[in-house]
Design an enzyme around this catalytic site. Sequence first.
Site, PDB file in Angstrom:
ATOM      1  CE  LYS A  11       0.729   1.283   4.528  1.00  0.00           C
ATOM      2  NZ  LYS A  11       1.475   2.512   4.942  1.00  0.00           N
ATOM      3  N   PRO A  94       9.798  -5.001   1.533  1.00  0.00           N
ATOM      4  CG  PRO A  94      10.445  -2.757   1.342  1.00  0.00           C
ATOM      5  CD  PRO A  94       9.667  -3.832   0.635  1.00  0.00           C
ATOM      6  CB  ILE A  99       5.005  -0.396   1.084  1.00  0.00           C
ATOM      7  CG1 ILE A  99       6.152  -1.382   1.256  1.00  0.00           C
ATOM      8  CG2 ILE A  99       5.508   0.896   0.464  1.00  0.00           C
ATOM      9  CD1 ILE A  99       6.839  -1.732  -0.066  1.00  0.00           C
ATOM     10  CG  ASP A 136      -1.207   0.545   8.361  1.00  0.00           C
ATOM     11  OD1 ASP A 136      -1.927   1.469   8.797  1.00  0.00           O
ATOM     12  OD2 ASP A 136      -0.023   0.709   8.005  1.00  0.00           O
TER      13      ASP A 136
END
Length: 286
Positions: A11, A94, A99, A136
């Site tokens: 994301k 990573p 992300i 998240d």
Amino acid sequence: MEKLTLPAPAKLNLWLHITGRRADGYHELETVFQFLDHGDELSFSLREDGVIRLHSEIADVPHDSNLIVRAARKLQEQSGTRLGADIWLHKVLPMGGGIGGGSSDAATTLLALAHLWQLDWNEDRLAALGLALGADVPVFVRGHAAFAQGVGEQLTPVDPAEPWYVVLVPQVSVSTAEIFSHPELTRDSLPLKMRPVPEGNSRNDCQPAVEQRYPEVRNALISLGKFTEARMTGTGSCVFGAFPSKAEADRVLALLSETQTGFVAKGSNVSMLHRKLQSLIKKSSS
């Protein structure tokens, strides 16, 4: 036994404003999440003995501490199922990149095992369970680009443009806890009152603190900023910029490849996980 293989997409936070700090220490946020057609891949196989076994080790992450294992066991515990699963992870995203790698893996695990174990759990229930694993996780469970408020769990679907992105991956892992405790972090951005959410005049409030602490992130922002507006996602370390075509994004990444590591990916308002799940549901019902 046949494996169920599903993606765990990355994301981006297209922007991120910190509007306050709660009494419990968590920060109130406003942000827009969008998915990338790029991510990890997980495979799941049913076990009858109730054991949860992740077969892919991640350096410095004990098996039982991995969010994938924690998500599986939490779903197992709350659903009361006696079934288990073997899980394989092909890690692409990573760690400490901003992300969503760990959160996305957890969400894919919840959705996959709800399907594999034939649980009658809807998205609301899975998202609520996911929130206990990380702020998240719910957006990955729901699978649609969203304007997020609260600690990131209050989600309103949005449909921003879906450009191609260059995402640079500085070779540092940024600690979210470290950045949110930074003394100079902006914590008083005004909440947005306009709807739909404006795309202009926005920023990532975490970026200055990360740039100050991690020169690798600052260098990535400067490098990509020569070609387009560059911004950090989440609490870093990844940096992104939008381009109108894959060809243009590929060209820019090639020009930066001597000094930067990264990838090109399409932005998507419906996650590739949900697109894959929908196709599986259609196949099974036809």
